[in-house]
Design a protein around this motif. Structure first.
Motif, PDB file in Angstrom:
ATOM      1  N   ARG A  12       0.807  -1.210   0.000  1.00  0.00           N
ATOM      2  CA  ARG A  12       0.000   0.000   0.000  1.00  0.00           C
ATOM      3  C   ARG A  12       0.846   1.268   0.000  1.00  0.00           C
ATOM      4  NH1 ARG A  12      -0.823  -2.739   4.701  1.00  0.00           N
ATOM      5  NH2 ARG A  12      -0.040  -1.831   6.651  1.00  0.00           N
ATOM      6  N   GLY A  13       2.032   1.218   0.580  1.00  0.00           N
ATOM      7  CA  GLY A  13       2.892   2.393   0.574  1.00  0.00           C
ATOM      8  C   GLY A  13       3.264   2.805  -0.840  1.00  0.00           C
ATOM      9  N   ARG A  14       3.658   1.824  -1.654  1.00  0.00           N
ATOM     10  CA  ARG A  14       4.047   2.128  -3.035  1.00  0.00           C
ATOM     11  C   ARG A  14       2.850   2.632  -3.836  1.00  0.00           C
ATOM     12  NH1 ARG A  14       7.682  -3.241  -4.483  1.00  0.00           N
ATOM     13  NH2 ARG A  14       9.119  -3.101  -2.697  1.00  0.00           N
ATOM     14  N   PHE A  15       1.714   1.940  -3.660  1.00  0.00           N
ATOM     15  CA  PHE A  15       0.535   2.339  -4.432  1.00  0.00           C
ATOM     16  C   PHE A  15      -0.001   3.697  -3.982  1.00  0.00           C
ATOM     17  CE2 PHE A  15       0.404  -2.218  -5.459  1.00  0.00           C
ATOM     18  CZ  PHE A  15       0.199  -2.140  -6.829  1.00  0.00           C
ATOM     19  N   LEU A  16       0.103   3.990  -2.685  1.00  0.00           N
ATOM     20  CA  LEU A  16      -0.313   5.312  -2.218  1.00  0.00           C
ATOM     21  C   LEU A  16       0.589   6.406  -2.783  1.00  0.00           C
ATOM     22  CD1 LEU A  16      -1.240   4.663   1.537  1.00  0.00           C
ATOM     23  CD2 LEU A  16      -2.785   5.335  -0.321  1.00  0.00           C
ATOM     24  N   LEU A  17       1.884   6.102  -2.877  1.00  0.00           N
ATOM     25  CA  LEU A  17       2.810   7.068  -3.459  1.00  0.00           C
ATOM     26  C   LEU A  17       2.475   7.310  -4.924  1.00  0.00           C
ATOM     27  CD1 LEU A  17       5.340   8.819  -3.253  1.00  0.00           C
ATOM     28  CD2 LEU A  17       6.699   6.767  -3.800  1.00  0.00           C
ATOM     29  N   MET A  18       2.237   6.233  -5.654  1.00  0.00           N
ATOM     30  CA  MET A  18       1.883   6.382  -7.064  1.00  0.00           C
ATOM     31  C   MET A  18       0.534   7.077  -7.208  1.00  0.00           C
ATOM     32  SD  MET A  18       2.842   6.032 -10.075  1.00  0.00           S
ATOM     33  CE  MET A  18       1.866   6.819 -11.320  1.00  0.00           C
ATOM     34  N   GLY A  19      -0.406   6.710  -6.339  1.00  0.00           N
ATOM     35  CA  GLY A  19      -1.710   7.356  -6.388  1.00  0.00           C
ATOM     36  C   GLY A  19      -1.620   8.844  -6.109  1.00  0.00           C
ATOM     37  N   SER A  20      -0.710   9.228  -5.203  1.00  0.00           N
ATOM     38  CA  SER A  20      -0.530  10.651  -4.904  1.00  0.00           C
ATOM     39  C   SER A  20      -0.021  11.410  -6.117  1.00  0.00           C
ATOM     40  CB  SER A  20       0.461  10.817  -3.739  1.00  0.00           C
ATOM     41  OG  SER A  20      -0.029  10.190  -2.578  1.00  0.00           O
ATOM     42  N   ALA A 305      -6.132   0.290 -12.885  1.00  0.00           N
ATOM     43  CA  ALA A 305      -7.385   1.042 -12.893  1.00  0.00           C
ATOM     44  C   ALA A 305      -7.704   1.586 -11.507  1.00  0.00           C
ATOM     45  CB  ALA A 305      -8.522   0.151 -13.396  1.00  0.00           C
ATOM     46  N   ALA A 306      -7.447   0.788 -10.473  1.00  0.00           N
ATOM     47  CA  ALA A 306      -7.728   1.243  -9.116  1.00  0.00           C
ATOM     48  C   ALA A 306      -6.895   2.474  -8.774  1.00  0.00           C
ATOM     49  CB  ALA A 306      -7.447   0.108  -8.118  1.00  0.00           C
ATOM     50  N   VAL A 307      -5.599   2.415  -9.118  1.00  0.00           N
ATOM     51  CA  VAL A 307      -4.720   3.545  -8.797  1.00  0.00           C
ATOM     52  C   VAL A 307      -5.094   4.774  -9.617  1.00  0.00           C
ATOM     53  CG1 VAL A 307      -2.341   4.377  -8.913  1.00  0.00           C
ATOM     54  CG2 VAL A 307      -2.814   2.072  -8.073  1.00  0.00           C
ATOM     55  N   VAL A 308      -5.278   4.588 -10.929  1.00  0.00           N
ATOM     56  CA  VAL A 308      -5.510   5.725 -11.826  1.00  0.00           C
ATOM     57  C   VAL A 308      -6.886   6.335 -11.595  1.00  0.00           C
ATOM     58  CG1 VAL A 308      -5.764   6.416 -14.240  1.00  0.00           C
ATOM     59  CG2 VAL A 308      -3.889   4.906 -13.563  1.00  0.00           C
ATOM     60  N   VAL A 309      -7.920   5.510 -11.511  1.00  0.00           N
ATOM     61  CA  VAL A 309      -9.276   6.040 -11.379  1.00  0.00           C
ATOM     62  C   VAL A 309      -9.479   6.723 -10.032  1.00  0.00           C
ATOM     63  CG1 VAL A 309     -11.716   5.424 -11.275  1.00  0.00           C
ATOM     64  CG2 VAL A 309     -10.253   4.395 -13.025  1.00  0.00           C
ATOM     65  N   LEU A 310      -9.040   6.068  -8.953  1.00  0.00           N
ATOM     66  CA  LEU A 310      -9.196   6.691  -7.637  1.00  0.00           C
ATOM     67  C   LEU A 310      -8.342   7.951  -7.519  1.00  0.00           C
ATOM     68  CD1 LEU A 310      -9.240   3.552  -5.302  1.00  0.00           C
ATOM     69  CD2 LEU A 310     -11.171   4.955  -6.033  1.00  0.00           C
ATOM     70  N   THR A 312      -7.426   9.900 -10.010  1.00  0.00           N
ATOM     71  CA  THR A 312      -8.035  10.929 -10.849  1.00  0.00           C
ATOM     72  C   THR A 312      -9.254  11.541 -10.169  1.00  0.00           C
ATOM     73  OG1 THR A 312      -7.267   9.790 -12.839  1.00  0.00           O
ATOM     74  CG2 THR A 312      -9.034  11.394 -13.110  1.00  0.00           C
ATOM     75  N   ALA A 313     -10.058  10.702  -9.529  1.00  0.00           N
ATOM     76  CA  ALA A 313     -11.237  11.218  -8.825  1.00  0.00           C
ATOM     77  C   ALA A 313     -10.819  12.166  -7.698  1.00  0.00           C
ATOM     78  CB  ALA A 313     -12.061  10.059  -8.269  1.00  0.00           C
ATOM     79  N   ALA A 314      -9.778  11.779  -6.955  1.00  0.00           N
ATOM     80  CA  ALA A 314      -9.291  12.662  -5.889  1.00  0.00           C
ATOM     81  C   ALA A 314      -8.727  13.950  -6.476  1.00  0.00           C
ATOM     82  CB  ALA A 314      -8.223  11.938  -5.063  1.00  0.00           C
ATOM     83  N   GLY A 315      -8.044  13.841  -7.627  1.00  0.00           N
ATOM     84  CA  GLY A 315      -7.520  15.039  -8.288  1.00  0.00           C
ATOM     85  C   GLY A 315      -8.633  15.968  -8.746  1.00  0.00           C
ATOM     86  N   ALA A 316      -9.750  15.382  -9.208  1.00  0.00           N
ATOM     87  CA  ALA A 316     -10.887  16.196  -9.622  1.00  0.00           C
ATOM     88  C   ALA A 316     -11.453  16.971  -8.430  1.00  0.00           C
ATOM     89  CB  ALA A 316     -11.967  15.314 -10.245  1.00  0.00           C
TER      90      ALA A 316
END
Length: 374
Positions: A12-20, A305-310, A312-316
């Motif tokens: 989750r640390g890596r994915f949270l970083l990428m998601g950020s 998709a989970a990383v990019v879509v979530l 992107t939604a947070a970025g919106a």
């Protein structure tokens, strides 16, 4: 899918970083889109609200037509008779004035015939029709600068006094709030010489910047009239380019957006490329246990998709929050339709970046886990 969720939780640390990173890229694209739309509105909103299909300029004005074009009554009469179209003169120029209460404002003076279809409707006070020559209907934006209905505005260096009789919706031209004045008053503003004695009516040229055509003639008729009368006819949308700075601003902001769209797939693709390399033993084990390549592809795409879509939604949401924060202090406009289209594009290009990693996923060799490399 269960394994994909387990991996998301375990790393989750890596994915949270990428998601950020995705959140910030999506928010930046949304903010740039908001400024692009806002700057465009602040430049041409008054032109966009004109109830006209086309605008006619003099042919010698090839750029900044509203500032350089001049037409006379003879041309207007010939155009009206030759086309049968419903048209009226329009004058546009930028000037500056001071109210009797000391508020100094820049205004884009739009000269219109008070009896024509260009006369603005008002939400406060009354319109130009029947109000007299030395009157003005202001854009609501001027209220932010301290102008009120009932004030008297004196045009700097010319001494022309205009009484504010009404207010209309927010509209601007070249980032300057619009003030609608009778055409004869606009001609005094446009052609008077600073410091000279007040000119008589006969000394002011009966000219204007353009003709606003509400019922457009056929293309052949317009072309023929342009050739015969030395004019240039543009659609209203094409005439936006005549507004000062509009084209340059659009090119600049759109270029920034394009580069952000290029950055998003590269960043997402690089992350998942590294992630896939690190997962090669796990992918090989899954293949050895009988998992198909199709399942592994679905496994990877679900994570992407989970990383990019979530993200992107947070970025919106972040971009929308910035829009609410800045309010009307800066030219920022981000309608829901524009925000949705922008975020969908960010998500699409971000997912496209994962395509770079799919080949390595499908090439995971089950023999790796069966000792083929020993």
């Amino acid at each position: 899918m269960f394994l994909a969720l387990l991996e998301l939780r375990a790393a989750r640390g890596r994915f949270l970083l990428m998601g950020s990173v995705v959140v910030l890229v999506a928010a930046l694209v949304g903010i740039v889109s908001g400024f692009t739309t806002g700057l465009g509105d602040d430049t041409i909103s008054a032109l966009r609200r004109l109830p006209a299909e086309r605008l006619v300029f003099s042919s010698d004005a090839r750029s900044d037509q509203f500032a350089r074009s001049l037409l006379d009554e003879k041309t207007a009469t010939a155009w009206r008779e030759g086309s049968g179209a419903d048209l009226t003169p329009l004058g546009v120029s930028i000037t500056r004035g001071t109210t009797d209460r000391g508020a100094e404002v820049d205004i884009a003076a739009f000269g219109v015939d008070p009896d024509s279809f260009l006369a603005p409707s008002t939400g406060e006070g009354k319109g130009l029709k029947g109000a007299g020559d030395d009157t003005l209907v202001m854009s609501a934006q001027l209220a932010d600068d301290g102008v009120r209905v009932g004030d008297t505005l004196v045009i700097d260096r010319l001494g022309i006094r205009l009484r504010v009789v009404g207010a209309t919706e927010r509209s601007s031209y070249g980032h300057v709030p619009v003030a609608y004045v009778p055409l004869t008053t606009w001609q005094r503003i446009r052609f008077s010489t600073p410091g000279a004695p007040a000119a008589t009516a006969g000394a002011i040229p009966a000219q204007y910047s353009a003709l606003a055509v509400r019922t457009a003639p056929t293309g052949a008729t317009a072309d023929a009239l342009d050739t015969r009368l030395s004019t240039t006819t543009l659609t209203k949308e094409k005439a936006y380019e005549a507004a000062p700075g509009y084209t340059g601003e659009r090119v600049t902001m759109n270029s920034i957006q394009v580069f952000l769209y290029l950055i998003a797939p590269l960043v997402v693709g690089a992350f998942f490329a590294v992630w896939t390399v690190q997962r090669q033993p796990e992918l090989a084990l899954l293949r050895a246990l009988g998992a198909s390549r199709r399942r592994l592809l679905g496994h990877t795409l679900f994570q992407a998709a989970a990383v990019v879509v979530l993200g992107t939604a947070a970025g919106a949401l972040l971009a929308g929050a910035v829009g609410l924060l800045v309010g009307e202090k800066v030219p920022f406009s981000l309608p829901a339709g524009t925000l949705t289209a922008t975020m969908c594009t960010v998500a699409a290009v971000g997912l496209a970046g994962t395509v770079l990693t799919l080949r390595r996923v499908t090439r995971a060799d089950p023999l790796t886990m069966l000792g083929a490399n020993r």
